[in-house]
Enzyme design. Structure first.
Site, short mmCIF file in Angstrom:
data_model
loop_
_atom_site.label_atom_id
_atom_site.label_comp_id
_atom_site.label_asym_id
_atom_site.label_seq_id
_atom_site.Cartn_x
_atom_site.Cartn_y
_atom_site.Cartn_z
N THR A 86 3.17 2.75 -2.18
CA THR A 86 2.21 3.84 -2.28
C THR A 86 2.66 5.01 -1.39
OG1 THR A 86 0.45 2.26 -2.64
CG2 THR A 86 -0.22 4.36 -1.67
N ARG A 110 -6.01 -3.54 -13.28
CA ARG A 110 -6.12 -3.78 -11.84
C ARG A 110 -6.04 -2.49 -11.05
NH1 ARG A 110 -2.73 -2.72 -7.10
NH2 ARG A 110 -3.45 -4.16 -5.50
#
Lengths: 335, 335
Positions: free
Chosen positions: A192, A220
């Site tokens: 991320t 998800r």
């Protein structure tokens, strides 16, 4: 550079000269199991350059008198555009080989926040998150609806092929062929991206953007688009962007709890962020890290993994770009 | 009742007799602007009976030695099935006239959590949230993927018509015809449902379920499926389920902040929940309320609106069912 831009820069400079020593920005590009020699020199250099450039671009916004919101947006866009990170272009692939992205942004001056989850095709998910904040009465939009909202507001969209790199295609193929090494690498690396900043007006902001988990299914969503878990900013405490095993960051409300410990328990930024990452999450088995900045410009970058892609520039204007745990004196000077 | 069930109930009774005085359960069915006389007597009676029955059913689970997770699941299913509430059957309609639901559940004994957002067709969204907790490594699934996961695990699905009541269809038509009264009513009433419970083992749990906002679009998700915002449970502090203007509950991480104030600032359940709802949210302009229970079986039900559908049964086994602010001595005895 046009005359108009010069004037704006100059105005900013004079307006904020008195607070210039408290400008701060930090970025991350993921955390996980990474040892020296695992990457080619070229890849490592590209990652370091992208991190450094994200900080420099964000810092320029701040030096020109721009807001921390503009600085974190600018920095995250830079990392979304870089194919080395799992956000925007270069995002990991879902079980179906598609790209579904999540992002969030929060303004510490008024607690306004925006987030998108499971969005497809938008070139810069952080822009979509900011659009939700600025142009809707909502905080979170998900799935096709988030895409429709972004299209209706003229955000730039790209074909799916633009997002997909050879590296991610091979990664998915290896995982789906049950290649243990590929699976393990993917499970131990959470790439991320995110940014936190403090501007000359004393306002904090945080933003986070991700492609999520490799081979993910069932829609998800991890912590990145969850206000409180992956992102939080509050002028009264700090701004936080997280990277790691998202489920643990959601259960422990990591980004907000760092702020809450400062406000409710009087902890410092270092104490609060270190306790979350190196005690609470370690005991729970959750791997990852955060970047955080407080209203005094203190920067914390704790992580409980072997490495975290990170870069920062604090009050002294000195740029640090680090990957491994043992890097601390390898700082390079800012441009 | 079968002999086997009787044995289980008896075992539960003896096993937990020593802790029976600390059993507690509370439910809510929404909060907002509601004055006496706005509803028909029949509707008000149906709402009170559903709230009472949800508490009774949850309490029976607890008295039989069942877990707080089972009790809140049971209570929320009861309210999802009741067409009077905005959750499951009776959910509000989206801008397209469809039903998209959100739910979450959290186990305070281990901080495991599960959530679904923008899910369609599943009869009991709280069951889907619990399935995510129990049968996936994830916390949050959204959109079609959440539906696929639920179908793959044999949850019951219903045709869209089963969810849609005449009342909701008329409500959407009125809002889309820009009927100000209908719009205002819809904007001032947030009828999410939820439950919190403490079981004989001292474990806390919380669950929340909603159809979201009337006439919503763009895949808007509120606080109900957000762990930390609409739902949180932690044995070390409390269990919370929220109902209100979701965007404010997300920005202020309301459910978790009540727990955080207890853990980090030493506040009581009453102090923490009252401060969030009647100070923090009031100052921010966010309307709504929470139900909360702590490890000693204390129950709090603060709200900053004219009314909140709520019912509870604490240590004394006395059932309270309330709608308006001025109800406090209208308790009825438990069955």
């Amino acid at each position: 550079m046009t005359g108009a831009a010069l004037i704006i820069l100059s105005t900013g400079f004079f307006m904020n000269q008195s607070n210039a020593e408290t400008l701060a920005i930090a970025v991350h590009g993921g955390a996980g199991t990474i040892e020296r020699g695992q990457m080619t020199e070229e890849r490592e250099a590209a990652i370091r350059e992208a991190l450094a450039d994200a900080v420099r671009q964000g810092r320029k916004v701040l030096e020109a008198g721009g807001s921390s919101m503009d600085a974190v947006t600018r920095a995250v866009i830079r990392l979304e555009e870089a194919p080395e990170f799992n956000a925007g272009r270069g995002s990991v692939l879902t079980n179906e080989g598609t790209v579904e992205m999540d992002a969030s942004i929060m303004d510490g001056s008024n607690l306004q926040a925006g987030a998108v989850a499971a969005i497809k095709g938008v070139r810069n998910p952080v822009k979509a998150a900011r659009l939700v904040l600025e142009e809707s009465p909502h905080v979170m939009l998900v799935g096709e609806g988030a895409g429709t909202f972004s299209r209706d507001h003229d955000l730039e969209f790209m074909d799916e092929e633009w997002f997909i790199t050879d590296f991610r295609r091979q990664q998915l193929e290896s995982i789906q062929a049950e290649d243990q090494a590929a699976t393990q690498l993917s499970e131990n690396w959470f790439s991320t991206v995110g940014a936190v900043a403090l501007d000359a007006d004393g306002n904090l902001a945080a933003a986070t953007s991700t492609g999520g988990m490799s081979n993910k299914r069932w829609g998800r969503v991890g912590d990145s688009p969850i206000v409180g878990a992956g992102t939080y900013a509050d002028n009264r405490s700090c701004a936080v962007s997280a990277t790691g095993h998202g489920e643990f960051f959601i259960r422990h409300v990591v980004a907000y709890d760092i702020c809450a410990r400062m406000r409710h328990a009087g902890q410092s930024l270092d104490e609060a962020s270190d306790e979350l990452i190196n005690q609470v999450l370690v005991e729970a088995g959750g791997t990852g890290g955060v970047i955080a900045v407080d209203g005094q410009g203190n920067i914390a970058q704790p992580f409980n993994t072997a490495g975290m892609y990170r870069a920062a520039m604090g009050a002294d204007g000195k740029l640090t770009v680090e990957i491994y745990r043992d890097e601390s004196d390898e700082d390079e000077n800012s441009d």
